[in-house]
Design a protein around this motif. Sequence first.
Motif, mmCIF file in Angstrom:
data_model
loop_
_atom_site.group_PDB
_atom_site.id
_atom_site.type_symbol
_atom_site.label_atom_id
_atom_site.label_comp_id
_atom_site.label_asym_id
_atom_site.label_seq_id
_atom_site.Cartn_x
_atom_site.Cartn_y
_atom_site.Cartn_z
ATOM 1 N N GLY A 182 36.623 -11.838 10.218
ATOM 2 C CA GLY A 182 37.738 -11.821 9.289
ATOM 3 C C GLY A 182 37.744 -13.055 8.407
ATOM 4 O O GLY A 182 36.695 -13.608 8.062
ATOM 5 N N SER A 183 38.937 -13.506 8.069
ATOM 6 C CA SER A 183 39.059 -14.640 7.162
ATOM 7 C C SER A 183 39.295 -15.934 7.926
ATOM 8 O O SER A 183 39.691 -16.945 7.345
ATOM 9 C CB SER A 183 40.192 -14.391 6.183
ATOM 10 N N TYR A 184 39.063 -15.899 9.218
ATOM 11 C CA TYR A 184 39.271 -17.104 10.016
ATOM 12 C C TYR A 184 38.360 -18.227 9.517
ATOM 13 O O TYR A 184 37.199 -18.002 9.207
ATOM 14 C CB TYR A 184 38.977 -16.790 11.494
ATOM 15 N N ASN A 185 38.878 -19.445 9.453
ATOM 16 C CA ASN A 185 38.093 -20.624 9.039
ATOM 17 C C ASN A 185 37.462 -20.423 7.656
ATOM 18 O O ASN A 185 36.314 -20.812 7.416
ATOM 19 C CB ASN A 185 37.013 -20.927 10.088
ATOM 20 N N ALA A 186 38.229 -19.811 6.766
ATOM 21 C CA ALA A 186 37.690 -19.421 5.455
ATOM 22 C C ALA A 186 37.177 -20.602 4.645
ATOM 23 O O ALA A 186 36.290 -20.450 3.810
ATOM 24 C CB ALA A 186 38.757 -18.677 4.660
ATOM 25 N N ARG A 187 37.727 -21.786 4.883
ATOM 26 C CA ARG A 187 37.300 -22.942 4.090
ATOM 27 C C ARG A 187 36.196 -23.735 4.760
ATOM 28 O O ARG A 187 35.738 -24.759 4.226
ATOM 29 C CB ARG A 187 38.481 -23.871 3.865
ATOM 30 N N GLY A 188 35.807 -23.321 5.934
ATOM 31 C CA GLY A 188 34.769 -24.073 6.645
ATOM 32 C C GLY A 188 33.622 -23.158 7.027
ATOM 33 O O GLY A 188 33.014 -22.511 6.176
ATOM 34 N N ASN A 189 33.353 -23.128 8.313
ATOM 35 C CA ASN A 189 32.284 -22.289 8.850
ATOM 36 C C ASN A 189 32.864 -20.882 8.983
ATOM 37 O O ASN A 189 33.400 -20.504 10.027
ATOM 38 C CB ASN A 189 31.870 -22.883 10.205
ATOM 39 N N VAL A 190 32.746 -20.125 7.891
ATOM 40 C CA VAL A 190 33.523 -18.888 7.722
ATOM 41 C C VAL A 190 33.358 -17.911 8.891
ATOM 42 O O VAL A 190 32.242 -17.534 9.252
ATOM 43 C CB VAL A 190 33.127 -18.181 6.410
ATOM 44 N N ASN B 108 33.701 -28.575 11.504
ATOM 45 C CA ASN B 108 33.388 -28.119 10.147
ATOM 46 C C ASN B 108 32.667 -29.187 9.324
ATOM 47 O O ASN B 108 32.007 -28.856 8.335
ATOM 48 C CB ASN B 108 34.664 -27.715 9.413
ATOM 49 N N THR B 109 32.825 -30.449 9.727
ATOM 50 C CA THR B 109 32.166 -31.531 8.997
ATOM 51 C C THR B 109 30.670 -31.253 8.858
ATOM 52 O O THR B 109 30.070 -31.537 7.831
ATOM 53 C CB THR B 109 32.366 -32.875 9.741
ATOM 54 N N CYS B 110 30.090 -30.693 9.887
ATOM 55 C CA CYS B 110 28.659 -30.366 9.829
ATOM 56 C C CYS B 110 28.426 -28.853 9.715
ATOM 57 O O CYS B 110 27.602 -28.405 8.942
ATOM 58 C CB CYS B 110 27.955 -30.886 11.076
ATOM 59 N N HIS B 111 29.177 -28.095 10.492
ATOM 60 C CA HIS B 111 28.912 -26.651 10.525
ATOM 61 C C HIS B 111 29.537 -25.903 9.347
ATOM 62 O O HIS B 111 29.230 -24.735 9.131
ATOM 63 C CB HIS B 111 29.409 -26.058 11.851
ATOM 64 N N GLY B 112 30.399 -26.605 8.594
ATOM 65 C CA GLY B 112 31.067 -25.921 7.477
ATOM 66 C C GLY B 112 30.585 -26.388 6.119
ATOM 67 O O GLY B 112 31.210 -26.082 5.103
ATOM 68 N N THR B 113 29.488 -27.143 6.083
ATOM 69 C CA THR B 113 28.974 -27.605 4.789
ATOM 70 C C THR B 113 28.379 -26.435 4.005
ATOM 71 O O THR B 113 28.066 -25.381 4.576
ATOM 72 C CB THR B 113 27.864 -28.663 4.962
ATOM 73 N N ALA C 35 25.060 -25.574 5.519
ATOM 74 C CA ALA C 35 25.166 -24.852 6.792
ATOM 75 C C ALA C 35 25.643 -23.422 6.559
ATOM 76 O O ALA C 35 25.163 -22.481 7.200
ATOM 77 C CB ALA C 35 26.120 -25.593 7.731
ATOM 78 N N ARG C 36 26.564 -23.277 5.601
ATOM 79 C CA ARG C 36 27.114 -21.946 5.356
ATOM 80 C C ARG C 36 26.068 -20.982 4.802
ATOM 81 O O ARG C 36 26.204 -19.761 4.953
ATOM 82 C CB ARG C 36 28.319 -22.044 4.425
ATOM 83 N N THR C 37 25.044 -21.529 4.176
ATOM 84 C CA THR C 37 23.947 -20.676 3.713
ATOM 85 C C THR C 37 23.286 -19.973 4.899
ATOM 86 O O THR C 37 22.667 -18.927 4.761
ATOM 87 C CB THR C 37 22.883 -21.552 2.997
ATOM 88 N N TYR C 38 23.446 -20.605 6.077
ATOM 89 C CA TYR C 38 22.822 -20.060 7.293
ATOM 90 C C TYR C 38 23.892 -19.645 8.299
ATOM 91 O O TYR C 38 23.744 -19.832 9.496
ATOM 92 C CB TYR C 38 21.874 -21.097 7.893
ATOM 93 N N ASP C 39 25.005 -19.142 7.790
ATOM 94 C CA ASP C 39 26.097 -18.677 8.641
ATOM 95 C C ASP C 39 26.623 -19.794 9.542
ATOM 96 O O ASP C 39 27.084 -19.534 10.661
ATOM 97 C CB ASP C 39 25.648 -17.460 9.479
ATOM 98 N N ARG D 101 19.003 -20.430 13.332
ATOM 99 C CA ARG D 101 19.571 -20.085 12.027
ATOM 100 C C ARG D 101 18.826 -18.911 11.398
ATOM 101 O O ARG D 101 17.635 -18.704 11.634
ATOM 102 C CB ARG D 101 19.611 -21.278 11.081
ATOM 103 N N PRO D 102 19.541 -18.165 10.585
ATOM 104 C CA PRO D 102 18.910 -17.035 9.901
ATOM 105 C C PRO D 102 17.801 -17.526 8.963
ATOM 106 O O PRO D 102 17.773 -18.708 8.624
ATOM 107 C CB PRO D 102 20.052 -16.413 9.101
ATOM 108 N N PRO D 103 16.911 -16.643 8.553
ATOM 109 C CA PRO D 103 15.833 -17.051 7.659
ATOM 110 C C PRO D 103 16.361 -17.573 6.320
ATOM 111 O O PRO D 103 17.496 -17.289 5.948
ATOM 112 C CB PRO D 103 15.019 -15.772 7.451
ATOM 113 N N ASP D 104 15.527 -18.314 5.613
ATOM 114 C CA ASP D 104 15.926 -18.837 4.306
ATOM 115 C C ASP D 104 16.271 -17.683 3.372
ATOM 116 O O ASP D 104 15.665 -16.620 3.447
ATOM 117 C CB ASP D 104 14.779 -19.658 3.695
ATOM 118 N N PRO D 105 17.233 -17.922 2.477
ATOM 119 C CA PRO D 105 17.603 -16.848 1.550
ATOM 120 C C PRO D 105 16.464 -16.555 0.578
ATOM 121 O O PRO D 105 15.631 -17.379 0.346
ATOM 122 C CB PRO D 105 18.798 -17.394 0.801
#
Length: 178
Positions: free
Chosen positions: A105-113, A154-159, A162-166, A174-178
């Motif tokens: 859902g929208s939990y932690n929408a501003r960090g590690n979504v 979120n300081t590290c996991h919500g950057t 990091a968000r590029t890799y969920d 982590r998921p593969p590179d985009p």
Amino acid sequence: MRRAALIAALLVASCRGSRAPRADAGEQAFIAFTPDFQGFQRWPRTHLGRFSSGGHLEGPQQYAYINRPRREGSRLYDTGTIIVRTRERGAPTEWQIFASVKRGGSYNARGNVGWEFFRLRLDAQGRVVIIARGLNPRTGLEDPYATGEGVGCNTCHGTTDARTYDGVISPMLRPPDP
Ligand code: HEC
């Protein structure tokens, strides 16, 4: 998309017995409680090695346990995914245990979504105890190795990176590179 989420939610429900996923702000969500973490020591695990994380304390006995694998080719972990990160030094009651749970859902929408953070410990019987949870879990313990304590996970996991890799940072997970 909605259909995939629904199927994922049904899978969670069927894997976990009778408990149905709960609604969170009108969206499908998975809210973890103590029973959901029990027995994580038997889940498939990845040795994190002595990887210099710049985040968590290093040590030879570091593992990530996952309750379900990321779907092949997917860039996101499914709602209901639990990743437990341990540093296993000394007796299990002394282990440092962190967890990220895909609540969805929208939990932690501003960090590690979509992810909720946890600090866990094991009691003398090997049962998991939740000591803190949320967007910025604080244990309140005198813990010199309290990564994220007060600073926030979120300081590290919500950057953005990091968000590029969920929000997952370990190269092994982590998921593969985009
Ligand atoms: C200073 C940066 C930093 C902070 C703060 C931080 N982490 Fe991490 N975390 C990392 C790095 C880097 C990795 C990957 C390497 C490793 O495992 O050491 C990682 C790995 C993890 C993993 C394994 C899955 C993954 O993302 O690779 C979990 C679970 C985790 N952290 C949970 C937490 C929780 C919960 C908090 C807050 C209580 C937290 N982390 C705070 C940097 C951080």
